[in-house]
Design a protein around this motif. Structure first.
Motif, mmCIF file in Angstrom:
data_model
loop_
_atom_site.group_PDB
_atom_site.id
_atom_site.type_symbol
_atom_site.label_atom_id
_atom_site.label_comp_id
_atom_site.label_asym_id
_atom_site.label_seq_id
_atom_site.Cartn_x
_atom_site.Cartn_y
_atom_site.Cartn_z
ATOM 1 N N ARG A 72 41.269 21.122 -64.466
ATOM 2 C CA ARG A 72 40.448 20.165 -63.726
ATOM 3 C C ARG A 72 41.352 19.189 -62.990
ATOM 4 O O ARG A 72 42.458 18.882 -63.440
ATOM 5 C CB ARG A 72 39.525 19.374 -64.670
ATOM 6 C CG ARG A 72 38.479 20.215 -65.374
ATOM 7 C CD ARG A 72 37.390 20.713 -64.432
ATOM 8 N NE ARG A 72 36.310 21.376 -65.157
ATOM 9 C CZ ARG A 72 36.276 22.669 -65.468
ATOM 10 N NH1 ARG A 72 37.293 23.447 -65.126
ATOM 11 N NH2 ARG A 72 35.251 23.186 -66.117
ATOM 12 N N LEU A 73 40.878 18.692 -61.859
ATOM 13 C CA LEU A 73 41.580 17.663 -61.107
ATOM 14 C C LEU A 73 40.874 16.323 -61.280
ATOM 15 O O LEU A 73 39.647 16.269 -61.405
ATOM 16 C CB LEU A 73 41.624 18.017 -59.620
ATOM 17 C CG LEU A 73 42.597 19.132 -59.227
ATOM 18 C CD1 LEU A 73 42.255 19.672 -57.845
ATOM 19 C CD2 LEU A 73 44.037 18.639 -59.262
ATOM 20 N N PHE A 74 41.639 15.247 -61.264
ATOM 21 C CA PHE A 74 41.050 13.915 -61.257
ATOM 22 C C PHE A 74 40.438 13.611 -59.891
ATOM 23 O O PHE A 74 40.939 14.070 -58.869
ATOM 24 C CB PHE A 74 42.118 12.853 -61.526
ATOM 25 C CG PHE A 74 42.629 12.812 -62.939
ATOM 26 C CD1 PHE A 74 41.775 12.973 -64.014
ATOM 27 C CD2 PHE A 74 43.975 12.579 -63.196
ATOM 28 C CE1 PHE A 74 42.242 12.906 -65.312
ATOM 29 C CE2 PHE A 74 44.453 12.509 -64.491
ATOM 30 C CZ PHE A 74 43.591 12.676 -65.552
ATOM 31 N N TYR A 75 39.362 12.835 -59.893
ATOM 32 C CA TYR A 75 38.793 12.198 -58.705
ATOM 33 C C TYR A 75 38.047 13.189 -57.795
ATOM 34 O O TYR A 75 38.365 14.366 -57.729
ATOM 35 C CB TYR A 75 39.868 11.453 -57.907
ATOM 36 C CG TYR A 75 40.723 10.576 -58.784
ATOM 37 C CD1 TYR A 75 40.169 9.472 -59.431
ATOM 38 C CD2 TYR A 75 42.066 10.881 -59.022
ATOM 39 C CE1 TYR A 75 40.938 8.689 -60.276
ATOM 40 C CE2 TYR A 75 42.838 10.108 -59.862
ATOM 41 C CZ TYR A 75 42.264 9.013 -60.500
ATOM 42 O OH TYR A 75 43.015 8.247 -61.348
ATOM 43 N N GLU A 76 37.034 12.648 -57.136
ATOM 44 C CA GLU A 76 36.234 13.459 -56.204
ATOM 45 C C GLU A 76 37.116 14.000 -55.090
ATOM 46 O O GLU A 76 36.922 15.133 -54.623
ATOM 47 C CB GLU A 76 35.102 12.609 -55.623
ATOM 48 C CG GLU A 76 34.043 12.218 -56.651
ATOM 49 C CD GLU A 76 33.047 11.212 -56.122
ATOM 50 O OE1 GLU A 76 33.290 10.670 -55.016
ATOM 51 O OE2 GLU A 76 32.047 10.949 -56.811
ATOM 52 N N GLN A 77 38.052 13.204 -54.629
ATOM 53 C CA GLN A 77 39.052 13.654 -53.661
ATOM 54 C C GLN A 77 40.398 13.654 -54.370
ATOM 55 O O GLN A 77 40.945 12.593 -54.670
ATOM 56 C CB GLN A 77 39.109 12.735 -52.440
ATOM 57 C CG GLN A 77 40.091 13.232 -51.379
ATOM 58 C CD GLN A 77 40.099 12.342 -50.155
ATOM 59 O OE1 GLN A 77 39.271 11.441 -50.020
ATOM 60 N NE2 GLN A 77 41.058 12.572 -49.264
ATOM 61 N N PRO A 78 40.956 14.831 -54.671
ATOM 62 C CA PRO A 78 42.173 14.889 -55.467
ATOM 63 C C PRO A 78 43.325 14.128 -54.814
ATOM 64 O O PRO A 78 43.403 14.017 -53.588
ATOM 65 C CB PRO A 78 42.485 16.391 -55.536
ATOM 66 C CG PRO A 78 41.200 17.076 -55.220
ATOM 67 C CD PRO A 78 40.462 16.169 -54.290
ATOM 68 N N VAL A 79 44.216 13.613 -55.657
ATOM 69 C CA VAL A 79 45.441 12.987 -55.179
ATOM 70 C C VAL A 79 46.525 14.065 -55.102
ATOM 71 O O VAL A 79 46.894 14.649 -56.121
ATOM 72 C CB VAL A 79 45.886 11.854 -56.120
ATOM 73 C CG1 VAL A 79 47.229 11.278 -55.653
ATOM 74 C CG2 VAL A 79 44.831 10.753 -56.174
ATOM 75 N N HIS A 80 47.009 14.322 -53.877
ATOM 76 C CA HIS A 80 48.085 15.295 -53.667
ATOM 77 C C HIS A 80 49.410 14.544 -53.822
ATOM 78 O O HIS A 80 49.996 14.077 -52.843
ATOM 79 C CB HIS A 80 47.945 15.923 -52.274
ATOM 80 C CG HIS A 80 49.010 16.919 -51.940
ATOM 81 N ND1 HIS A 80 49.040 17.602 -50.732
ATOM 82 C CD2 HIS A 80 50.080 17.371 -52.638
ATOM 83 C CE1 HIS A 80 50.082 18.403 -50.702
ATOM 84 N NE2 HIS A 80 50.731 18.273 -51.846
ATOM 85 N N ALA A 81 49.873 14.421 -55.062
ATOM 86 C CA ALA A 81 51.061 13.630 -55.358
ATOM 87 C C ALA A 81 52.327 14.383 -54.955
ATOM 88 O O ALA A 81 52.472 15.579 -55.220
ATOM 89 C CB ALA A 81 51.102 13.308 -56.850
ATOM 90 N N VAL A 82 53.248 13.676 -54.320
ATOM 91 C CA VAL A 82 54.517 14.283 -53.917
ATOM 92 C C VAL A 82 55.723 13.570 -54.507
ATOM 93 O O VAL A 82 56.798 14.162 -54.627
ATOM 94 C CB VAL A 82 54.647 14.356 -52.382
ATOM 95 C CG1 VAL A 82 53.590 15.278 -51.794
ATOM 96 C CG2 VAL A 82 54.559 12.965 -51.749
ATOM 97 N N ARG A 83 55.590 12.301 -54.856
ATOM 98 C CA ARG A 83 56.684 11.575 -55.512
ATOM 99 C C ARG A 83 56.126 10.331 -56.203
ATOM 100 O O ARG A 83 55.003 9.919 -55.921
ATOM 101 C CB ARG A 83 57.795 11.200 -54.527
ATOM 102 C CG ARG A 83 57.373 10.279 -53.409
ATOM 103 C CD ARG A 83 58.542 9.984 -52.468
ATOM 104 N NE ARG A 83 59.121 11.205 -51.913
ATOM 105 C CZ ARG A 83 58.648 11.844 -50.836
ATOM 106 N NH1 ARG A 83 57.590 11.374 -50.189
ATOM 107 N NH2 ARG A 83 59.229 12.934 -50.399
ATOM 108 N N ALA A 84 56.937 9.770 -57.096
ATOM 109 C CA ALA A 84 56.508 8.573 -57.810
ATOM 110 C C ALA A 84 57.729 7.769 -58.214
ATOM 111 O O ALA A 84 58.819 8.319 -58.436
ATOM 112 C CB ALA A 84 55.679 8.939 -59.036
#
Length: 414
Positions: free
Chosen positions: A21-33
């Motif tokens: 499952r993905l979080f949030y109605e619109q997924p966060v496409h994470a690339v760095r943190a």
């Protein structure tokens, strides 16, 4: 959603199991943190107020460097005599009560909890386990039956207690555990263990009053069982009241399990227990875990412990947690959508009137650039637990985003 994100989502759906499952109605496409911030594929930055895994902050340079250096020298397991697992066990034990003297290193909190249950059953010769009614303790088949929040049935010999959101004190918790023991014994089951997450994170962040756990611990021991403190969520300073969540309750567990935050993202966890339990278990069974206690994982955990101490992250959790609670309290008082505020340090739960309202606020905050989650009965509790280095400016950013999200949801839903 941009084209790259849409394409990546389609690729994911083609090859990964739909059980993900993905979080949030619109997924966060994470690339760095970095630190308390996550950047997406569009260059938007999100304040991470959800992830308790990077307890010292995302990609902490000291921890990354420790992992890289160790990976360039040696990465092996505990069948060889190496210093890192021993040093990690020594430093871990130094943060715990003297009664806890032996460590088994694992890869995850699930493995640590699974092993703790196995030991409690083997040593006591009993089968019964008590958990709370919204608990989550891990992913193994055994622990799914001890994780009612998943919606799956309780496992054999497992009984649950309904956790009050505002416990009255040790006597009430003792009575709840006592009732579960009586039900268990009526079914011909003898109790082996009481297993609880000491911040009750999946139950909705139930922290107060300090000391209320003590009555239940006494009750399970009088019945011949053990107390296992699941510190996967509250451990490593998150409550702001010392390294471990159980310490707020003035108790010493028989076993302590750790997980997620221990390596700041590197898979490493531990089971810590009383010496006599380790001795009895060793008489019955050998235990070896190929990657539990690997050199690189130990290096990450050692660096994480050092950062928590050197950067004063426990004190920061207490200070910023109080700041957040003070900022949230008047909003909760004024809002018909919110009914309560609970937590300790940087593990905060905001009670909403329904799971739908909680989900709406979570997604509104995501659109506003702040990531939180939901937990508790009907997923109606907003779960706020940022990395421990969060500062006052970032906390104020969170509070401003919360106020905007709350106003948006109230207009749309109430």
């Amino acid at each position: 959603m941009n084209r790259d994100t849409s394409n990546l989502l389609a690729r994911r759906e083609r090859v990964l199991s739909p059980s993900y499952r993905l979080f949030y109605e619109q997924p966060v496409h994470a690339v760095r943190a970095q630190g308390c911030w996550i950047e997406d594929a569009d260059g938007q930055h999100y304040l991470d107020a959800y992830n308790n895994v990077p307890v010292a902050g995302h990609c902490h340079p000291r921890i990354v460097t420790a992992m890289a250096r160790q990976g360039d020298v040696l990465n092996t397991h505990t069948r060889y005599l190496t210093e890192h697992p021993i040093l990690l066990a020594e430093r871990l034990l130094a943060t715990l009560p003297d009664a806890l003297g032996k460590v088994i290193l694992t890869n995850s909190g699930s493995e640590a909890n699974d092993l703790a249950i196995r030991i409690s059953r083997m040593v006591t010769g009993r089968r019964g386990v008590i958990v709370t009614d919204c608990a989550y303790h891990g992913t193994s088949d055994l622990l799914q039956g001890m994780s009612p929040v998943t919606g799956l049935p309780l496992g054999p010999d497992v009984h649950s207690i309904t956790m009050p959101l505002a416990p009255e004190g040790p006597e009430q918790f003792a009575a709840l555990v006592g009732e579960a023991i009586a039900r268990m014994e009526a079914d011909g089951i003898r109790p082996a263990a009481l297993l609880v997450d000491t911040i009750f994170g999946s139950d909705g962040a139930i922290a107060d009053p300090p000391g209320f756990l003590a009555g239940g611990v006494d009750a399970i021991r009088k019945a011949g069982g053990m107390f296992i403190a699941d510190e996967v969520q509250p451990g490593f300073g998150r409550t702001g009241a010392g390294m471990w969540g159980f310490a707020r309750h003035g108790i010493v567990p028989d076993m302590v399990t750790t997980g997620k935050p221990m390596g700041n993202g590197q898979p490493v966890a531990a089971l810590v227990m009383r010496d006599v339990l380790a001795l009895e278990f060793a008489k019955m069974q050998r235990y070896f875990n190929t990657f539990g206690g690997s050199s690189v994982s130990c290096a990450a955990a050692l660096a994480t412990l050092a950062v928590i101490e050197d950067e004063g992250l426990i004190a920061n959790a207490a200070r910023i947690g109080q700041h957040l609670m003070a900022g949230l309290a008047p909003m909760i008082e004024a809002s018909p959508a919110l009914t309560g505020l609970r937590g300790a340090g940087l593990f905060i739960g905001v009670q909403t009137v329904s799971g739908d309202i909680a989900a709406a606020i979570v997604n509104a905050m995501r659109r506003g650039g702040v990531l939180i989650g939901a937990a508790g009965r009907s997923n109606a509790v907003l779960k706020i637990r940022p990395p421990l280095p969060i500062n006052v400016a970032e906390a104020d950013h969170l509070l401003e985003a919360f106020a905007r999200a709350l106003a948006e949801v109230e207009v749309s839903n109430l």
